[in-house]
Write a protein that holds these residues in place. Structure first.
Motif, PDB file in Angstrom:
ATOM      1  N   UNK A  31      13.013   1.126  -6.254  1.00 12.56           N
ATOM      2  CA  UNK A  31      11.619   1.098  -5.806  1.00 12.56           C
ATOM      3  C   UNK A  31      11.105  -0.333  -5.683  1.00 12.56           C
ATOM      4  N   UNK A  32      11.437  -1.172  -6.662  1.00 12.08           N
ATOM      5  CA  UNK A  32      10.991  -2.567  -6.612  1.00 12.08           C
ATOM      6  C   UNK A  32      11.626  -3.281  -5.432  1.00 12.08           C
ATOM      7  N   UNK A  33      12.887  -2.967  -5.147  1.00 12.23           N
ATOM      8  CA  UNK A  33      13.552  -3.545  -3.979  1.00 12.23           C
ATOM      9  C   UNK A  33      12.857  -3.147  -2.694  1.00 12.23           C
ATOM     10  N   UNK A  34      12.422  -1.882  -2.601  1.00 16.29           N
ATOM     11  CA  UNK A  34      11.707  -1.402  -1.417  1.00 16.29           C
ATOM     12  C   UNK A  34      10.360  -2.124  -1.274  1.00 16.29           C
ATOM     13  N   UNK A  35       9.690  -2.339  -2.371  1.00 18.67           N
ATOM     14  CA  UNK A  35       8.400  -3.051  -2.341  1.00 18.67           C
ATOM     15  C   UNK A  35       8.607  -4.479  -1.846  1.00 18.67           C
ATOM     16  N   UNK A  36       9.621  -5.151  -2.381  1.00 20.66           N
ATOM     17  CA  UNK A  36       9.874  -6.534  -1.967  1.00 20.66           C
ATOM     18  C   UNK A  36      10.291  -6.610  -0.499  1.00 20.66           C
ATOM     19  N   UNK A  37      11.029  -5.610  -0.022  1.00 23.66           N
ATOM     20  CA  UNK A  37      11.382  -5.560   1.395  1.00 23.66           C
ATOM     21  C   UNK A  37      10.125  -5.427   2.246  1.00 23.66           C
ATOM     22  N   UNK A  38       9.169  -4.619   1.793  1.00 19.75           N
ATOM     23  CA  UNK A  38       7.907  -4.466   2.509  1.00 19.75           C
ATOM     24  C   UNK A  38       7.136  -5.781   2.535  1.00 19.75           C
ATOM     25  N   UNK A  39       7.144  -6.512   1.428  1.00 19.76           N
ATOM     26  CA  UNK A  39       6.473  -7.821   1.384  1.00 19.76           C
ATOM     27  C   UNK A  39       7.116  -8.786   2.367  1.00 19.76           C
ATOM     28  N   UNK A  40       8.421  -8.700   2.527  1.00 17.33           N
ATOM     29  CA  UNK A  40       9.096  -9.550   3.511  1.00 17.33           C
ATOM     30  C   UNK A  40       8.580  -9.235   4.914  1.00 17.33           C
ATOM     31  N   UNK A  41       8.384  -7.948   5.216  1.00 13.42           N
ATOM     32  CA  UNK A  41       7.824  -7.556   6.510  1.00 13.42           C
ATOM     33  C   UNK A  41       6.408  -8.109   6.663  1.00 13.42           C
TER      34      UNK A  41
END
Length: 98
Positions: A31-41
């Motif tokens: 989940x944290x990885x998904x959040x950080x991926x969203x922040x990259x976007x």
């Protein structure tokens, strides 16, 4: 995060002072990885013409007069403190040496 983008969830849990099971570590890491991926976007969005602000709406401080009123005695203030010393509440240390 390491070079591969993996998150050391055990380290993060230690900082947050929480214990996680292996299953929770797996779920939260994903989940944290998904959040950080969203922040990259989000970091790719052009905001060069957007004025910086702290809130979506204008916020103003509303001050009231500082009027003296009834106060607690030291005994009343410390009555429910789990630990006390020299008329002060004793709390556990929460910052580790880095």
């Amino acid at each position: 995060m390491d070079k591969n983008g993996a998150i050391d969830i055990s380290y993060v849990a230690n900082l947050a002072r929480i214990e996680l099971t292996d299953e929770e570590k797996e779920v939260f890491s994903r989940q944290l990885g998904q959040i950080l991926t969203y922040f990259e976007k989000l970091s790719k969005v052009d905001v060069s013409n957007v004025e910086p602000s702290a809130h979506a709406h204008a916020i103003y401080n509303v001050w009231r007069d500082d009027i003296e009123g009834p106060t607690l005695s030291v005994e009343q203030a410390l009555m429910n403190a789990p630990k006390k010393r020299e008329n002060q509440i004793v709390v556990p240390k929460v910052v580790d040496e880095a």
